[in-house]
Design an enzyme around this catalytic site. Structure first.
Site, mmCIF file in Angstrom:
data_model
loop_
_atom_site.group_PDB
_atom_site.id
_atom_site.type_symbol
_atom_site.label_atom_id
_atom_site.label_comp_id
_atom_site.label_asym_id
_atom_site.label_seq_id
_atom_site.Cartn_x
_atom_site.Cartn_y
_atom_site.Cartn_z
ATOM 1 N N SER A 53 0.822 -1.218 0.000
ATOM 2 C CA SER A 53 0.000 0.000 0.000
ATOM 3 C C SER A 53 0.845 1.252 0.000
ATOM 4 O O SER A 53 0.336 2.342 -0.267
ATOM 5 C CB SER A 53 -0.845 0.059 1.276
ATOM 6 O OG SER A 53 -1.733 -1.004 1.347
ATOM 7 N N HIS A 68 -0.737 -2.472 -7.140
ATOM 8 C CA HIS A 68 -1.536 -2.161 -5.958
ATOM 9 C C HIS A 68 -3.024 -2.268 -6.277
ATOM 10 O O HIS A 68 -3.600 -1.396 -6.933
ATOM 11 C CB HIS A 68 -1.164 -0.740 -5.475
ATOM 12 C CG HIS A 68 -1.816 -0.325 -4.206
ATOM 13 N ND1 HIS A 68 -1.993 0.995 -3.857
ATOM 14 C CD2 HIS A 68 -2.349 -1.034 -3.183
ATOM 15 C CE1 HIS A 68 -2.588 1.063 -2.684
ATOM 16 N NE2 HIS A 68 -2.822 -0.153 -2.260
ATOM 17 N N GLU A 96 -3.135 0.412 -9.099
ATOM 18 C CA GLU A 96 -2.137 1.498 -9.143
ATOM 19 C C GLU A 96 -0.795 0.807 -9.450
ATOM 20 O O GLU A 96 -0.383 -0.090 -8.707
ATOM 21 C CB GLU A 96 -2.113 2.187 -7.761
ATOM 22 C CG GLU A 96 -1.439 3.528 -7.709
ATOM 23 C CD GLU A 96 -1.542 4.149 -6.285
ATOM 24 O OE1 GLU A 96 -1.660 3.398 -5.297
ATOM 25 O OE2 GLU A 96 -1.477 5.384 -6.181
ATOM 26 N N ASN A 114 -2.847 6.190 -1.115
ATOM 27 C CA ASN A 114 -2.803 6.293 0.347
ATOM 28 C C ASN A 114 -2.210 7.599 0.845
ATOM 29 O O ASN A 114 -2.439 7.988 1.989
ATOM 30 C CB ASN A 114 -2.085 5.082 0.938
ATOM 31 C CG ASN A 114 -3.020 3.887 0.926
ATOM 32 O OD1 ASN A 114 -4.170 4.000 1.342
ATOM 33 N ND2 ASN A 114 -2.560 2.761 0.404
#
Ligand code: CAA
Ligand code: NAD
Length: 285
Positions: free
Chosen positions: A120, A142, A154, A192
């Site tokens: 992450s 991701h 991602e 994130n």
């Protein structure tokens, strides 16, 4: 072209299980490995439940489900993933654990095997130092939770990731029914970097008594049209994972504004990790 027929997934938790399910549904022979056989059992039960629901809802035929189940292998022996064309790692968000796994894999997989992490937040360039001269085949892939539902992957290149590896992963993401979007290799990437400070701020808002947790969530759901409030989402992601991500960003971006809220950390210390322990911010049946 991705040149992938066999997918190996490391970790059968919520992310690894979801990635394995989506790979098998999209025609890839898939092995999911976990060192915890109870976790593998839970993963298989969840797959069976979701496949049954897909048949009931008419989203998959019984034959499609049988085929997907036939392509899935659950294993507690890492050697069973050594023959994969891509290995996607989805274990705990700790660089040292991930690096140990990749170090072991680097000498065991073929020269064409892509080594991908579902991290992450952790630097892909850093993780790639664990695989020596295979760093050109190392990449961040991701996925988002729940993987069968969320469309995004991602894709993060490390400093050494080759163009060929990126192109293969972009093509593979499409073949898995996802939309790949690139982001550069900075702690937290894009997703994130933006999501986690919001979740962290929700914990501060609760800790400072600005509102009750259910009211914080209701305000964000009704006022911002978010499908889940930030505290419910934190439970869904896993409070331990949220703390790890904040710690990686505080260190990697060298900025104290990413420090995890003390209340969030306290819940983790108490073993309240969210959905996976049936108690986090909220209690679950
Ligand atoms: N696994 C697989 N499928 C799931 C699921 C799960 N855990 N939870 C829900 N679903 C499926 C359901 O089966 C259902 O599918 P069908 O329509 O085919 O039946 C569909 O999702 C909708 O489910 P529900 O009707 O039960 O519930 P809902 O409408 O409230 O949607 C949700 C549930 C999709 C989870 C929605 O609440 C949502 O989008 N929440 C936000 C999720 C989000 O923000 N995810 C990103 C987290 S951050 C991240 O992943 C990155 C990171 O690094 C931390
Ligand atoms: P999880 O706790 O649900 O599952 C992790 C699994 O890894 C467990 O089953 C555990 O037994 C297994 N495991 C731990 N160490 C292992 C090892 N050395 N070898 C093999 N298996 C091992 O965690 P998760 O939520 O699935 O997260 C996994 C990764 O995905 C983390 O890097 C996380 O940051 C990332 N991620 C999580 C989310 C999310 O919403 N939870 C979203 C995107 C990415």
């Amino acid at each position: 072209m991705h040149g992938v027929e066999r997918v190996g997934v490391i970790g059968s938790g919520q992310m690894g299980g979801g990635i394995a399910q989506v790979a098998a549904q999209n025609g890839f022979a898939t092995v999911v490995y976990d060192l915890d056989s109870a976790a593998l059992g839970r993963c298989k039960s969840l797959h069976d439940k979701l496949f049954n629901r897909a048949v009931e809802k008419g989203k998959m035929s019984a034959e499609q489900v049988r085929d997907a189940q036939g392509r899935l292998t659950y294993s507690d022996r890492i050697a069973d993933i050594h023959g994969s064309d891509i290995v996607i790692e989805a274990v705990v968000e700790k660089a040292s654990v991930k690096k140990d796994i990749f170090k072991g894999l680097a000498g065991a997989v073929s020269d064409r095997t892509i080594l991908a992490s579902n991290t992450s937040s952790i630097s892909i360039t850093d993780l790639a130092t664990s695989v020596g001269d295979k760093a050109d085949r190392f990449i961040g892939m991701h996925f988002f939770n729940p993987v069968p539902v969320m469309k995004l992957v991602e894709v993060i290149n490390g400093l050494a990731t080759s163009k060929e590896t990126t192109e293969r992963v972009l093509a593979l993401s499409t073949a898995m029914g996802k939309t790949a979007v690139p982001a550069n290799d900075r702690a937290g990437f894009v997703s994130n970097r933006i999501l986690m400070p919001m979740i962290n701020e929700a914990f501060y808002t609760w800790m400072e008594g600005v509102a009750e947790p259910e009211h914080i969530d209701e305000i964000m759901k009704l006022g911002m049209a978010h499908p889940m409030g930030p505290l419910r989402l934190a439970d869904f992601i896993g409070l331990d994972t949220c703390v790890h991500i904040m710690e990686v960003m505080a260190e990697g971006l060298n900025n104290p504004r990413y420090r995890a809220c003390p209340l969030l950390k306290q819940l983790v210390v108490a073993g309240r990790l969210g959905d996976k322990t049936k108690h986090g911010v909220f209690k679950y049946e």
